[in-house]
Motif scaffolding. Structure first.
Motif: not given
Lengths: 220, 113
Positions: A1, A3, A5, A7, A11, B13, B16-17, B21, B23
């Protein structure tokens, strides 16, 4: 999978820096982030500049160093509030370190906060602390090639201060080349030429800082 | 060594993601690193290796896409690709320019299972 981002890695730092900036703006505090290599004379410059500021300018200092409280002690001797952050090996200050000490600083009694970053021309350039202005300090003993070798900080800094100009006759510092290189990297930079030791050239820098503090207070 | 600090931020980051999801293990991370950022790919690799453990799989891959620096001229509105040291428009030589690429530090995407 997979993903997606897109990002910004910084940040988290930038979000805290924005909170710091909001606090500084609400309290009308002008904030300078001073960056140089070790030994360029950041602390000596502050020792000489802070006591000469006009009486309406009320400064405080945050000192960043890997270890020791030597720099904060030097600043305190000038009668200015100083707080030491020890990064314990960290090569730069980040926004969270500033955020965590803000409650220890008399923010209601000051209108200028000077943050003296860890001595390093590389890493501090990437971390926003919530400051209004970055000031890079270079000393003539380091050589005139530093703006080209560390262009990120010389581009980011709205102000540059060339220190130890009393030694210009004793070192091979090419002032013309230094100015040409800065012009290419950051043509809009405000440049100052000083000797913190002999106090030559400090007056224009002091007036510049005072004006910045006043315009933030008046025009915010 | 601010690459270590950058990699810590990457992990925060990702953690969190990945949680959001569902994972468990991250197998690949793709970063976009602007050439004006002072972040060295080799040092990022080293920090990535050191960070392998609970979230990053032992054989996880770090891919870094370098991004060239580009400026937009406010004078003639044209885009130039610049080297590190000359922040001038290559068309009209104006220094009234804005950096539009090369200062980014992004997680583009990651893969996991």
């Amino acid at each position: 999978m997979q993903v997606q981002l897109t990002t910004n890695i910084l940040k988290a730092n930038d979000a805290i820096a924005a909170l710091n900036r909001k606090i500084f703006n609400e309290k009308n505090i002008f904030v300078i982030n001073i960056i140089s290599s070790p030994g360029a004379g950041k602390t000596t410059l502050l020792e000489k500049v802070l006591p000469k500021l006009p009486p309406d300018i009320k400064p405080a200092v945050i000192e960043g160093d890997l270890t020791t409280t030597k720099d904060a002690e030097r600043i305190e001797k000038t009668g200015v509030f100083a707080l030491q952050i020890n990064t314990l090996g960290g090569c730069h200050l980040d926004a969270n370190m500033i955020s965590q000490v803000l409650e220890k600083i008399p923010l209601d009694e000051i209108n200028l906060l000077v943050i003296e970053n860890v001595g390093n021309l590389v890493c501090p350039a990437g971390f926003d602390l919530g400051e209004d202005m970055k000031m890079v300090v270079l000393s003539v003993t380091e050589g005139n090639d530093k703006p080209l070798k560390y262009p990120v900080i010389f581009r980011e800094a709205a102000v540059s201060v060339l220190n130890k100009i009393d030694l210009l006759n004793y070192v091979d510092f090419d002032l013309k080349q230094y100015e040409d290189d800065l012009q290419a990297i950051n043509p809009n930079q405000q440049r100052f030429y000083v000797s913190a030791r002999t106090e030559e050239g400090l007056e224009p820098l002091i007036m510049f800082i005072a004006e910045k503090v006043r315009s933030k207070r008046g025009g915010a | 060594m601010h690459e270590t600090a950058l990699m810590e931020s990457v992990l925060v980051i990702l953690r969190e993601s990945a949680k959001a999801n569902g994972i468990q293990k991250v197998t690949k991370v793709k970063l976009k690193v602007g050439e004006l950022t002072n972040a060295l790919p080799e040092a990022l690799e080293l920090a990535f290796e050191a960070a392998k453990g609970d979230l990053l799989a032992q054989d996880a891959i770090l891919e870094i896409e370098p991004v060239k620096a580009q400026i937009l001229c406010r004078n003639c509105q044209k885009i130039s690709t610049i080297d590190w040291l000359n922040y001038y428009c290559s068309h009209c030589l104006s220094s009234n320019v804005k950096i539009i690429a090369g200062d980014e530090l992004l997680i583009d995407y990651y893969e996991g299972e």
